[in-house]
Design an enzyme around this catalytic site. Structure first.
Site, PDB file in Angstrom:
ATOM      1  N   SER A 149      -9.713   1.693   3.167  1.00 40.81           N
ATOM      2  CA  SER A 149      -8.870   2.486   2.302  1.00 40.81           C
ATOM      3  C   SER A 149      -7.885   1.675   1.463  1.00 40.81           C
ATOM      4  CB  SER A 149      -8.087   3.495   3.147  1.00 40.81           C
ATOM      5  OG  SER A 149      -7.206   2.828   4.039  1.00 40.81           O
ATOM      6  N   SER A 184      -9.766  -0.934   7.240  1.00 41.02           N
ATOM      7  CA  SER A 184      -9.261  -0.738   5.875  1.00 41.02           C
ATOM      8  C   SER A 184      -8.640  -1.952   5.216  1.00 41.02           C
ATOM      9  CB  SER A 184      -8.241   0.397   5.855  1.00 41.02           C
ATOM     10  OG  SER A 184      -8.922   1.608   5.783  1.00 41.02           O
ATOM     11  N   LYS A 206       0.842  -1.201   0.000  1.00 40.58           N
ATOM     12  CA  LYS A 206       0.000   0.000   0.000  1.00 40.58           C
ATOM     13  C   LYS A 206       0.877   1.251   0.000  1.00 40.58           C
ATOM     14  CE  LYS A 206      -3.797   1.933   2.826  1.00 40.58           C
ATOM     15  NZ  LYS A 206      -4.662   1.670   3.988  1.00 40.58           N
TER      16      LYS A 206
END
Ligand code: GLN
Length: 480
Positions: A151, A175, A76
């Site tokens: 997210s 997330s 990420k």
């Protein structure tokens, strides 16, 4: 090339000479290129990944390769990897490169993982759909008109679409688990402090965890085993010894399982997910597990507690982005103006909303009314959640109130967006581990995720029971 979905399979293939790491990397690079429209990757480290692959192939030939030889991983865009761009999907960090490597990533590299690129997400990990990203939204690979969740949307899609074998995300309030549920993959949020946060760009430091996306429990357990453990660079990382998670992933015996009445009865829960949840509970009963409803009257307080505390922490953490030290800087006449303009232009709408909310709840006249109260509630929620574990091994609950929804649907309503986190924030507020596993599909074929939560540092039990649930679902589907 055969489509591999598990490291054990890949390593067998490597040992037999059916495939090489270079071929694997080429395969994933090709997939990334073909599925560019999903907007999952934001940077692909093509040349470097190929070079690393060659080195790993050589080590395999010599018989001294690491435990992760053959694993290709995406990370990420909030995780630091030295000399590689990292932007937290924000304009304010444009052009910024990591000055050091996150401990978790270094440990994986030391075991011969290959980092193939960085993945799309919501700006500073704030969001539930990946729509608050300077790179534009990532798309759900099975339903490209729908969000992948957030997210860590890009991380979920990358595994869903076979663009890499596994990926890292971060989970502050859901997330990893929520996008895992939307994208039909497994997503683990470990106990807070289980994995060092060194090199993770902070959103809310007392909640942030690094989480893992995979297609099977064994790969997830192995990655956790390698990343977890104490770290001199993060004094909050736990000193607890790290079990060999990957060696005990089968469940034995009968489990004591609680489900929270309030979560099943909640009006926001979609009927398809409620029905799936009830089926799973029934199947567990049929298998002889001990399944009981438990009341959790604090459910309605969990979301406000989460949003008060995380915005407060975010407003403090994000104050370092001032145009002087990192990334973007606005042109201005004087220093004050430069700060103001840099932050107004560099941060997106959602991040600005949270900085304002956080500053408000921390302001002298409202501190006690919001921040102090929320801290007390956090303790209460943690205590009453842990109380349940005195009698039960696990709490089972839906991961999300709905399945993946259309892009843009909730963008105009922050409250509706925050409600997507209804079921994931409890584990985050309490700091306990939780995994989301795919258990079924709704009437449109969209995946449904179920969460297994347990007490602090019970990841071993979670993995084993999650495997039990997965095989239970499979036997059921096969006998239909
Ligand atoms: N959707 C939640 C939020 O926006 C969770 C984010 C996260 O876990 N990073 O705060």
């Amino acid at each position: 090339m055969k489509a591999y979905t598990a490291l054990a399979e890949i390593q067998k293939g490597l040992a037999k000479g059916e495939v090489t790491v270079v071929q694997l990397v080429r395969h994933y690079l090709d997939q990334i290129e073909q599925k560019k429209d999903l907007n999952a990757f934001v940077h692909v480290f093509e040349q470097e990944a190929l070079e690393r692959a060659q080195e790993v192939d050589q080590r395999i030939a010599k018989g001294n390769a690491g435990k992760l030889a053959g694993m290709v991983l995406g990370i990420k865009d909030v995780l630091c990897y030295k000399d590689h761009p990292v932007q937290a999907a924000s304009k304010i960090l444009s052009g910024f490169e990591s000055q050091f490597t996150a401990t978790a990533i270094q440990r994986l590299i030391d075991e011969d993982v290959i980092i193939i690129g960085s993945l799309n997400c919501d700006e500073f990990a704030m969001g539930s759909t990946n729509e608050h990203s300077t790179y534009g939204p990532a798309k759900n690979a099975d339903f490209p008109d729908c969000v992948p969740g957030g997210s860590s949307g890009g991380s979920a899609v990358a595994v869903q679409a076979g663009l890499c074998l596994a990926s890292l995300g971060t989970d502050t309030g859901g997330s990893v688990r929520q996008p895992a549920a939307f994208c039909d993959v497994i997503g683990l949020k470990p106990t807070y402090s289980r994995i060092s946060r060194y090199g993770l760009i902070a959103y809310a430091s007392s909640f942030d965890t690094i989480g893992i996306f995979t297609k099977n429990i064994e790969d997830n357990a192995l990655l956790l085993e390698i990343m977890a453990g104490k770290d001199d660079f993060d004094s909050t990382a736990s000193q607890q010894p790290v079990p060999k998670y990957s060696q005990h992933t089968q469940w034995e015996g009968k489990a004591r399982v609680a489900y929270l009445k309030e979560t099943i009865e909640h009006e926001g829960l979609s009927p398809a997910i409620r029905a799936e949840m009830e089926q799973v509970l029934n199947r567990l009963r049929e298998e002889g597990h001990h399944v009981e409803p438990v009341s959790f009257p604090l459910l309605d307080y969990v979301l406000p507690t989460y949003y008060i505390l995380t915005t407060a922490e975010a407003s403090s953490n994000l104050s370092r982005f001032d145009g002087v030290r990192y990334g973007y800087r606005a042109e201005a006449q004087n220093l004050d103006q430069m700060y103001t303009q840099t932050r107004s232009e560099g941060f997106g709408e959602e991040v600005i909303r949270r900085i304002l909310l956080g500053t408000f709840v921390l302001s002298a006249s409202y501190y006690d009314a919001y921040y102090t109260k929320a801290q007390k509630l956090r303790r209460l929620i943690q205590d009453s959640t842990r109380e349940i574990f005195k009698q039960y091994d696990f709490i089972l609950l839906p991961t999300t109130p709905t399945t993946a929804f259309e892009l843009g649907k909730k963008l105009q309503s922050p409250i509706e967006m925050y409600l997507a986190d209804l079921y994931t924030v409890q584990a985050s507020v309490a700091g306990i581990p939780s995994i989301s596993i795919p258990v079924g599909k709704d009437e449109q074929g969209k995946s449904i995720g179920l969460q297994v939560m347990a007490d602090f540092f019970q990841e071993q039990k979670i993995f084993a029971f999650a495997n039990e649930l997965i095989s239970l679902q499979k036997t059921h589907v096969n006998t239909l």
